[in-house]
Motif scaffolding. Structure first.
Motif, PDB file in Angstrom:
ATOM      1  N   TYR A  79       0.825  -1.202   0.000  1.00 23.28           N
ATOM      2  CA  TYR A  79       0.000   0.000   0.000  1.00 23.28           C
ATOM      3  C   TYR A  79       0.860   1.254   0.000  1.00 23.28           C
ATOM      4  CZ  TYR A  79      -3.820  -3.155   1.159  1.00 23.28           C
ATOM      5  OH  TYR A  79      -4.741  -4.176   1.125  1.00 23.28           O
ATOM      6  N   GLY A  80       0.533   2.194  -0.891  1.00 21.71           N
ATOM      7  CA  GLY A  80       1.208   3.482  -0.896  1.00 21.71           C
ATOM      8  C   GLY A  80       2.096   3.667  -2.112  1.00 21.71           C
ATOM      9  N   GLU A  81       2.055   4.881  -2.683  1.00 18.81           N
ATOM     10  CA  GLU A  81       2.829   5.168  -3.886  1.00 18.81           C
ATOM     11  C   GLU A  81       4.332   5.132  -3.626  1.00 18.81           C
ATOM     12  OE1 GLU A  81       3.025   8.618  -7.359  1.00 18.81           O
ATOM     13  OE2 GLU A  81       1.302   8.522  -6.016  1.00 18.81           O
ATOM     14  N   HIS A  82       4.748   5.319  -2.367  1.00 17.24           N
ATOM     15  CA  HIS A  82       6.183   5.295  -2.070  1.00 17.24           C
ATOM     16  C   HIS A  82       6.820   3.951  -2.386  1.00 17.24           C
ATOM     17  CE1 HIS A  82       4.156   3.771   1.522  1.00 17.24           C
ATOM     18  NE2 HIS A  82       5.295   3.245   1.917  1.00 17.24           N
ATOM     19  N   HIS A  83       6.009   2.897  -2.464  1.00 13.17           N
ATOM     20  CA  HIS A  83       6.562   1.582  -2.780  1.00 13.17           C
ATOM     21  C   HIS A  83       6.981   1.465  -4.236  1.00 13.17           C
ATOM     22  CE1 HIS A  83       6.298  -0.492   0.989  1.00 13.17           C
ATOM     23  NE2 HIS A  83       5.040  -0.161   1.147  1.00 13.17           N
ATOM     24  N   VAL A  84       6.582   2.419  -5.081  1.00 14.11           N
ATOM     25  CA  VAL A  84       7.034   2.393  -6.476  1.00 14.11           C
ATOM     26  C   VAL A  84       8.549   2.555  -6.530  1.00 14.11           C
ATOM     27  CG1 VAL A  84       6.911   3.530  -8.720  1.00 14.11           C
ATOM     28  CG2 VAL A  84       4.826   3.217  -7.358  1.00 14.11           C
ATOM     29  N   SER A  85       9.084   3.520  -5.779  1.00 10.02           N
ATOM     30  CA  SER A  85      10.530   3.717  -5.752  1.00 10.02           C
ATOM     31  C   SER A  85      11.237   2.487  -5.192  1.00 10.02           C
ATOM     32  CB  SER A  85      10.877   4.952  -4.914  1.00 10.02           C
ATOM     33  OG  SER A  85      12.277   5.163  -4.882  1.00 10.02           O
ATOM     34  N   ASN A  86      10.673   1.903  -4.132  1.00  3.80           N
ATOM     35  CA  ASN A  86      11.255   0.686  -3.572  1.00  3.80           C
ATOM     36  C   ASN A  86      11.263  -0.434  -4.609  1.00  3.80           C
ATOM     37  OD1 ASN A  86      11.342   2.152  -1.191  1.00  3.80           O
ATOM     38  ND2 ASN A  86       9.552   1.139  -0.291  1.00  3.80           N
ATOM     39  N   ALA A  87      10.153  -0.553  -5.357  1.00 10.64           N
ATOM     40  CA  ALA A  87      10.042  -1.597  -6.368  1.00 10.64           C
ATOM     41  C   ALA A  87      11.047  -1.388  -7.493  1.00 10.64           C
ATOM     42  CB  ALA A  87       8.622  -1.641  -6.922  1.00 10.64           C
ATOM     43  N   LEU A  88      11.255  -0.126  -7.893  1.00 16.14           N
ATOM     44  CA  LEU A  88      12.234   0.161  -8.936  1.00 16.14           C
ATOM     45  C   LEU A  88      13.640  -0.203  -8.479  1.00 16.14           C
ATOM     46  CD1 LEU A  88      10.937   3.605 -10.259  1.00 16.14           C
ATOM     47  CD2 LEU A  88      10.685   1.357 -11.338  1.00 16.14           C
ATOM     48  N   ALA A  89      13.950   0.069  -7.214  1.00 21.70           N
ATOM     49  CA  ALA A  89      15.259  -0.313  -6.673  1.00 21.70           C
ATOM     50  C   ALA A  89      15.438  -1.824  -6.735  1.00 21.70           C
ATOM     51  CB  ALA A  89      15.396   0.191  -5.242  1.00 21.70           C
ATOM     52  N   ALA A  90      14.402  -2.561  -6.304  1.00 24.24           N
ATOM     53  CA  ALA A  90      14.467  -4.019  -6.345  1.00 24.24           C
ATOM     54  C   ALA A  90      14.594  -4.516  -7.779  1.00 24.24           C
ATOM     55  CB  ALA A  90      13.228  -4.609  -5.682  1.00 24.24           C
ATOM     56  N   ALA A  91      13.864  -3.864  -8.696  1.00 25.52           N
ATOM     57  CA  ALA A  91      13.917  -4.263 -10.098  1.00 25.52           C
ATOM     58  C   ALA A  91      15.305  -4.040 -10.682  1.00 25.52           C
ATOM     59  CB  ALA A  91      12.872  -3.488 -10.895  1.00 25.52           C
ATOM     60  N   ALA A  92      15.953  -2.938 -10.328  1.00 28.80           N
ATOM     61  CA  ALA A  92      17.299  -2.657 -10.825  1.00 28.80           C
ATOM     62  C   ALA A  92      18.281  -3.720 -10.360  1.00 28.80           C
ATOM     63  CB  ALA A  92      17.741  -1.268 -10.364  1.00 28.80           C
ATOM     64  N   VAL A  93      18.174  -4.120  -9.095  1.00 29.66           N
ATOM     65  CA  VAL A  93      19.031  -5.185  -8.571  1.00 29.66           C
ATOM     66  C   VAL A  93      18.782  -6.482  -9.335  1.00 29.66           C
ATOM     67  CG1 VAL A  93      19.468  -6.640  -6.556  1.00 29.66           C
ATOM     68  CG2 VAL A  93      19.239  -4.164  -6.275  1.00 29.66           C
ATOM     69  N   ALA A  94      17.509  -6.840  -9.479  1.00 25.48           N
ATOM     70  CA  ALA A  94      17.164  -8.097 -10.142  1.00 25.48           C
ATOM     71  C   ALA A  94      17.609  -8.098 -11.602  1.00 25.48           C
ATOM     72  CB  ALA A  94      15.659  -8.336 -10.038  1.00 25.48           C
ATOM     73  N   GLU A 141      20.181  -6.519 -12.858  1.00 27.51           N
ATOM     74  CA  GLU A 141      21.628  -6.716 -12.870  1.00 27.51           C
ATOM     75  C   GLU A 141      22.021  -8.161 -12.590  1.00 27.51           C
ATOM     76  OE1 GLU A 141      24.444  -4.597 -13.573  1.00 27.51           O
ATOM     77  OE2 GLU A 141      22.682  -3.877 -14.636  1.00 27.51           O
ATOM     78  N   LEU A 142      21.136  -8.887 -11.909  1.00 30.44           N
ATOM     79  CA  LEU A 142      21.426 -10.283 -11.572  1.00 30.44           C
ATOM     80  C   LEU A 142      20.775 -11.253 -12.548  1.00 30.44           C
ATOM     81  CD1 LEU A 142      21.257 -10.024  -7.685  1.00 30.44           C
ATOM     82  CD2 LEU A 142      23.276 -10.106  -9.157  1.00 30.44           C
ATOM     83  N   GLY A 143      20.331 -10.728 -13.707  1.00 34.42           N
ATOM     84  CA  GLY A 143      19.958 -11.595 -14.804  1.00 34.42           C
ATOM     85  C   GLY A 143      18.494 -11.901 -14.999  1.00 34.42           C
ATOM     86  N   MET A 144      17.594 -11.203 -14.305  1.00 34.60           N
ATOM     87  CA  MET A 144      16.175 -11.472 -14.467  1.00 34.60           C
ATOM     88  C   MET A 144      15.565 -10.581 -15.548  1.00 34.60           C
ATOM     89  SD  MET A 144      14.950 -12.099 -10.503  1.00 34.60           S
ATOM     90  CE  MET A 144      13.291 -12.611 -10.995  1.00 34.60           C
ATOM     91  N   SER A 145      14.579 -11.114 -16.276  1.00 33.74           N
ATOM     92  CA  SER A 145      13.914 -10.354 -17.320  1.00 33.74           C
ATOM     93  C   SER A 145      12.871  -9.420 -16.722  1.00 33.74           C
ATOM     94  CB  SER A 145      13.227 -11.300 -18.307  1.00 33.74           C
ATOM     95  OG  SER A 145      12.111 -11.937 -17.687  1.00 33.74           O
ATOM     96  N   ALA A 146      12.428  -8.456 -17.505  1.00 35.11           N
ATOM     97  CA  ALA A 146      11.398  -7.529 -17.036  1.00 35.11           C
ATOM     98  C   ALA A 146      10.132  -8.275 -16.660  1.00 35.11           C
ATOM     99  CB  ALA A 146      11.108  -6.488 -18.117  1.00 35.11           C
ATOM    100  N   GLU A 147       9.759  -9.281 -17.437  1.00 34.53           N
ATOM    101  CA  GLU A 147       8.544 -10.052 -17.143  1.00 34.53           C
ATOM    102  C   GLU A 147       8.686 -10.819 -15.832  1.00 34.53           C
ATOM    103  OE1 GLU A 147      10.180 -10.068 -20.004  1.00 34.53           O
ATOM    104  OE2 GLU A 147       8.761  -8.981 -21.285  1.00 34.53           O
ATOM    105  N   GLU A 148       9.824 -11.418 -15.608  1.00 28.88           N
ATOM    106  CA  GLU A 148      10.066 -12.161 -14.362  1.00 28.88           C
ATOM    107  C   GLU A 148      10.020 -11.219 -13.159  1.00 28.88           C
ATOM    108  OE1 GLU A 148      13.047 -15.795 -15.678  1.00 28.88           O
ATOM    109  OE2 GLU A 148      13.868 -13.753 -15.498  1.00 28.88           O
ATOM    110  N   ILE A 149      10.643 -10.066 -13.316  1.00 33.58           N
ATOM    111  CA  ILE A 149      10.674  -9.095 -12.217  1.00 33.58           C
ATOM    112  C   ILE A 149       9.265  -8.593 -11.917  1.00 33.58           C
ATOM    113  CG2 ILE A 149      11.522  -6.838 -11.487  1.00 33.58           C
ATOM    114  CD1 ILE A 149      13.974  -7.386 -13.347  1.00 33.58           C
ATOM    115  N   ALA A 150       8.512  -8.255 -12.957  1.00 28.57           N
ATOM    116  CA  ALA A 150       7.159  -7.729 -12.765  1.00 28.57           C
ATOM    117  C   ALA A 150       6.264  -8.749 -12.078  1.00 28.57           C
ATOM    118  CB  ALA A 150       6.564  -7.320 -14.112  1.00 28.57           C
ATOM    119  N   THR A 151       6.372 -10.000 -12.481  1.00 29.71           N
ATOM    120  CA  THR A 151       5.576 -11.053 -11.840  1.00 29.71           C
ATOM    121  C   THR A 151       5.917 -11.167 -10.358  1.00 29.71           C
ATOM    122  OG1 THR A 151       5.373 -12.329 -13.886  1.00 29.71           O
ATOM    123  CG2 THR A 151       5.084 -13.527 -11.821  1.00 29.71           C
TER     124      THR A 151
END
Length: 464
Positions: free
Chosen positions: A279-294, A296-306
């Motif tokens: 809950y909360g729009e602030h988690h978008v930034s957190n999610a983007l940080a997690a996505a950037a890490v993932a 770099e470690l070889g995950m696709s955009a679809e895998e990360i989004a899921t």
């Protein structure tokens, strides 16, 4: 932990063995400091605390299955005795991490560390076995204990790093050298201890300085103090944020009717839609940080989004949303508070409360030093601007500043109230809450408002 004999451990930590019949016996379980967590194969670290001395539990933990005690004095049962248990624990963690084949991911920031760490762990678990910091176990004791919970099967080790001064993160990265380092933001949490945001940036940037040349620094493109840290590392730099210059970014950000963020995730490998459970729009930034890490470690955009769409809250009292049987929704975000997280929580409350009456039950934000009055006043004013239905400020001087800020911003009168303690707030809420209301509970950990949230939930259970 990876299996190590007591003789090996003693050599690593520079300790002496006492009352150990067979030094070849191995520690195969976790290293723990809480006697209630002992299981067969455990090594128990005996710390001397303010109120409890771990050495007093030595015999009990051995009877409970521990192999030995890491102690600062002989205890009459199998023990490895060292001059300083914390130093020894760090040395053991350093040794184990160097033997692991895992990729070590470390993150820091003024706000959102724990939520982001939980997101990273949940995303990476889709790819390979992952060990991560439980809760906010991010200091000189908690971090080595987390590292020591990794095993031979661990592929990713995700460690949250906290700091209360210059040199703290440098010490932690020496114990557990990261391959990938993430800095979320530089805010005002603990500004009273650091002395200013520039000093906070200096401390947080120690993480990127510790990265090897073949490592990766993941930096918040939208925070100038974080982005500037790119000059402090020879590692590869990847940026996340809302800026068009970010390598990992979100487009078409919106909130569902229940206040959960939805957006289109863009990474260098592609794009995919995300709708979060948090809950909360602030988690978008957190999610983007997690996505950037993932990424770099070889995950696709679809895998990360899921993975991001499936991820939930793993740590207690952080935007825990519970709907009572009578329709009252309680948002327990009482683990801690600083100006950035307080603003984010209020915005989340406003989004969740569309068409409903909202309550912000807020307490002191600690360790703000000379900024305390201005920051509490600003939070009270923001509650008015967001059309929060009623502010209940709980506690002493700082709470009065919250209430006064709200009053001066909107002349609320009876719509903002200052009460002395949690019990007074509970009494007020019990008399005035009605079905459909949304209640946010948030303050610094020292205030203990989680008991208020729990009381509200128990009231709902009793009303069934």
């Amino acid at each position: 932990m990876i299996a190590l004999s007591l003789a090996e451990i003693a050599a690593v930590v520079g300790g002496q063995t006492y009352d150990i019949p067979d030094p070849s016996v191995q520690v195969t379980g976790p290293v723990v400091r809480d006697s209630r967590e002992v299981e067969p194969g455990t090594l128990f670290a005996a710390f001397v605390g303010e109120h409890v001395d771990g050495h007093d539990f030595a015999r009990a933990v051995i009877e409970g299955g521990a192999v030995a005690v890491l102690a600062s004095r002989p205890v009459g049962v199998p023990a490895i005795v060292v001059e300083d248990v914390q130093t020894a624990l760090g040395a053991l963690a350093r040794h184990v991490v160097r033997r692991l084949g895992a990729t070590l991911v470390a993150l820091t920031g003024s706000a959102g560390k724990t939520s982001t760490k939980d997101l990273i762990a949940q995303v990476l678990r889709h790819k390979a076995p992952t060990v991560f910091t439980p809760g906010s176990f991010n200091n000189e004791i908690g971090l080595p204990l987390t590292a020591l919970s990794a095993t031979e099967e661990t592929k990713f080790l995700v460690l949250e790093m906290g700091a209360r001064g210059i040199g703290h993160i440098r010490y932690l990265t020496d114990l557990t050298p990261p391959k990938l380092g993430l800095v979320l933001n530089v805010g005002t949490a603990h500004i009273g201890e650091f002395g200013g945001r520039e000093q906070i940036a200096q401390a947080k940037g120690e993480l990127v300085e510790a990265l090897p040349e073949d490592g990766t620094a993941v930096l918040n493109c939208d925070d100038p103090l974080v982005r500037a840290m790119a000059s402090r590392t020879k590692a590869k730099v990847i940026l996340f944020g809302e800026s068009g210059e970010a390598d990992v970014r979100a487009e078409n950000v919106r909130l569902t009717d229940s206040g959960q963020p939805s957006f289109r995730l863009h990474t260098p490998s592609g794009a995919s839609e995300v709708t979060m459970r948090l809950y909360g729009e602030h988690h978008v930034s957190n999610a983007l940080a997690a996505a950037a890490v993932a990424h770099e470690l070889g995950m696709s955009a679809e895998e990360i989004a899921t993975a991001l769409s499936e991820a939930g809250s793993l740590s207690r009292w952080r935007m825990e949303v519970t709907e009572r049987p009578d329709g009252v929704t309680v948002v327990n975000d009482a683990y801690n508070a600083n100006p950035e997280s307080m603003r984010a929580a209020l915005r989340a409350l406003a989004a969740m409360g569309r068409g409903r009456r909202t309550w912000a039950v807020l307490g002191k934000m600690a360790e703000l030093g000379d900024e305390a009055l201005a920051e509490h006043d600003a939070v009270g004013r923001l509650a008015v601007r967001l059309n929060v239905g009623k502010l209940v400020a709980v506690g002493g001087r700082e709470a009065s500043w919250l209430q006064l800020g709200a009053y001066n911003e909107g002349s609320w009168g009876e719509e903002s109230v200052h009460v002395s303690d949690a019990q007074a707030a509970i009494d007020l809420l019990r008399s005035e809450l009605r079905p459909g209301d949304v209640v946010l509970v948030k303050a610094s950990r020292s205030v203990g408002l989680e008991s208020l949230a729990q009381a509200l939930l128990e009231d709902g259970a009793d009303a069934r």
